[in-house]
Design an enzyme around this catalytic site. Sequence first.
Site, short mmCIF file in Angstrom:
data_model
loop_
_atom_site.label_atom_id
_atom_site.label_comp_id
_atom_site.label_asym_id
_atom_site.label_seq_id
_atom_site.Cartn_x
_atom_site.Cartn_y
_atom_site.Cartn_z
N GLU A 151 29.15 -15.14 41.53
CA GLU A 151 28.34 -16.25 42.03
C GLU A 151 29.12 -17.54 42.23
O GLU A 151 28.83 -18.31 43.15
CB GLU A 151 27.15 -16.49 41.09
CG GLU A 151 26.03 -15.46 41.19
CD GLU A 151 26.25 -14.22 40.34
OE1 GLU A 151 25.32 -13.44 40.17
OE2 GLU A 151 27.40 -14.01 39.84
N GLU B 12 24.20 -7.81 36.79
CA GLU B 12 23.13 -8.24 35.88
C GLU B 12 22.29 -7.03 35.46
O GLU B 12 21.90 -6.91 34.29
CB GLU B 12 22.23 -9.28 36.57
CG GLU B 12 22.90 -10.59 36.94
CD GLU B 12 22.81 -11.64 35.86
OE1 GLU B 12 22.54 -11.28 34.70
OE2 GLU B 12 23.03 -12.83 36.18
#
Length: 784
Positions: free
Chosen positions: A655, A635
């Site tokens: 994730e 990210e």
Amino acid sequence: MMISDRTPVLVGAGQAVERLDSPDFQGWSPVEMAMAAARAAIEDTGAADMILGQIEIVGSVRTFEDSSSQPAIFGKADKFPLAVARRLGLKPHTAILEKTGGQSPVALLMDLAQRIAQGEADVALAFGGEALSTVRHLKSAGETRDWSEHADEAMEDRGRGLEGLVTRQGIDHGLRSAAVGYGLIENARRARLGLSASDYRRAMGELFAPFTAVAAANPYSSADVQPASVEEIITVTERNRMIADPYPLKLVSRDQVNQGAAVLLVSAGKARELGIPQDRWIYVHGWAEAQEPDILERDDIGGSAAIRASLEYAFDMARKTAADMRFFDFYSCFPVAVFAAAVDVLGLSPADSRSLTVTGGLPYFGGPGNNYSMHAIATMMQRLRDEPGTFGMVGANGGYLSKYGVMILSSQAKEWRPCPPGALQARLDRQARAPVSRTPNGKACILTYSILYEKGVPSLGLVIGKLASGERFLANPADVATLTEMVERDPIGREIAVCHRAEGNRFAFSEKALGDAFPAAPPAFHDHYETVRVQRHDHILEVVIDRPYQRNSISQAAHDELAGIFDAYEADSDLWVAIITGAGDKAFCAGADLKAAAGGRTVIPLSGFAGITSRRWTKPLIAAVNGAAFGGGLEIVLAATLVVADPAARFALSEVKVGVVPGAGGTIRLQRQIPRKIAMELLLTGRAMEVAEARTLGLINRVSEPGQALEAARALAREITSVSPTSVRITMKLIAEGDRHADVEEIAENILHSPALDALLVSEDMVEGMTAFAQKRPPMWKNR
């Protein structure tokens, strides 16, 4: 009246209770509680020997332990309905675990009834059980049990069904306690009626005082209950402490219970075949269920459109009115659950001679998890048998007045009528919803509130407010003084100042008080950091995440420190480029520190993960990826302006492998920076990319020599600092403006008239750049 063979009828009702002070207390598990109730329901048919081997479907109401993510202290059955069936010697072809919610007994029974009507089965058994009181008792006594068991057979698990009931905004602001959520609804209803807090509390006491007498006479009550007066219920004492405004303990559902209940259904044809006496048969004359949106979005926070719609639909189906009912049982976890249905919709009086409960209600009879209304239905069946031809209504509530189920029953014969699937809900879903703001700022007013108490002391305040725009929001007090003022003076209708912060929305009763609670601090670098290292080299800032033994994962301290560092970077006109990297040679950043997060809530800064991912950058950030960039690490990479990577670097948004999703913009950024199909593959599988693939796809700008990612980033930073910082800054602003438009021509038009170009025209750097070019000398940039 001759009923068709496929009409489902309720023929068996059973209940069980185990009290701690009973001389024959054995410490039954939830499975054993449900089994005892189920056995009683089978016996209640009058044809137990005939029916036992013919039960084809079993359905279970979800236990507390199956309704949450909390581990079961003594273990649990992994397939609750099959564990109960095994103890009864049953071999059903279908086993169902119903969704969470107090409405689930109605939903489950009506599903079983519909299956019988459609010919999927002739005999079905529904049950539920809780042993919460036993668990607490054994734990406090230092005793242990092993209640774990496994079943290989298939089961229909309908999931917890918490969609629309649990929100991130609610959790972030402390909306985790049922008492707090219902306090918001209850006080909103009080505001609508224009009653004072003391007058409304008396009304709640007058509503529930008759319930205590019913509970006292009920042999299945969870404890020895004595009738209580209004004053005993509403007066706050050491034994009747405040739980959450407006509720002292005796107005709150009792969930520490050991109770079970069960109901047996059969087709009318099978009931005749088995010789079940018709005086045991109870028919469904009307039923309905519906769901309400989140509390914030409801037109009337103090009521429920789902309750109104369900009641009206069920009564219309039965062709009856409230006046035709001999018995009622309204779900009564808190007073407003009864007020909203019995008083506000049906127009009944709390003093109605028919009583608004047949059990005694959740605060006094007991609130056995999701299974309370199974007790109400079982009790209602007995009452209707005792007075043949009469009618009874059961209202079952789940969530925060969120889900509602209704059954209208009678021993009077009635053909089964299905409720058209989805029709009622579709009508509710079309209703307008109130607008909501997750990031409120400015002046507002309080619509409703609640205050949570810990050992009699206020510990949390929560309000629903409304901005001048009409948007609603949740907010907590800015400080102890504001919370104290909430306690001392009725806050409903009062003007407040609210602001959005990283930890959530906060309010005070004046702008000055809000400012005093959160004094602004100018951005600045510090001499020492716990989780990072910072260096300046001319116009370049270097930031090293210094947690190599935690793979440079981001803890709460790292979030806070990085946010402050990049605030200071953006504010410092002498810094033109920043570089971020990780310590060591194994990981750039492995994402969030999950071990640290397990100890409590992590507050993500307003500027995003690591103070980076939600920031509108005005100056470049270079990510020097020296190792694995997984989860939040990728990210950061995606949010960076430029990326330099070591050959050993790897990239992944992994994730999905642990049951979560990228929450810092990665799902959008990744598919905008690499081909969409590849991005979808990476997002949906969680697989990692090597450097070669990342470079080919355009995710990174440069690949360094081994171990030289930071040096390569420094070289790139020096290239940027050699040109006009003003031009760089304005270029970044124009790019950001363009990102907000889809049409290229529109982008060009907007850039042509952008205020950013006006700033460039009056900048000293523009003049210096052109002058230096004309004079054939290096420019002397001033960044202004």
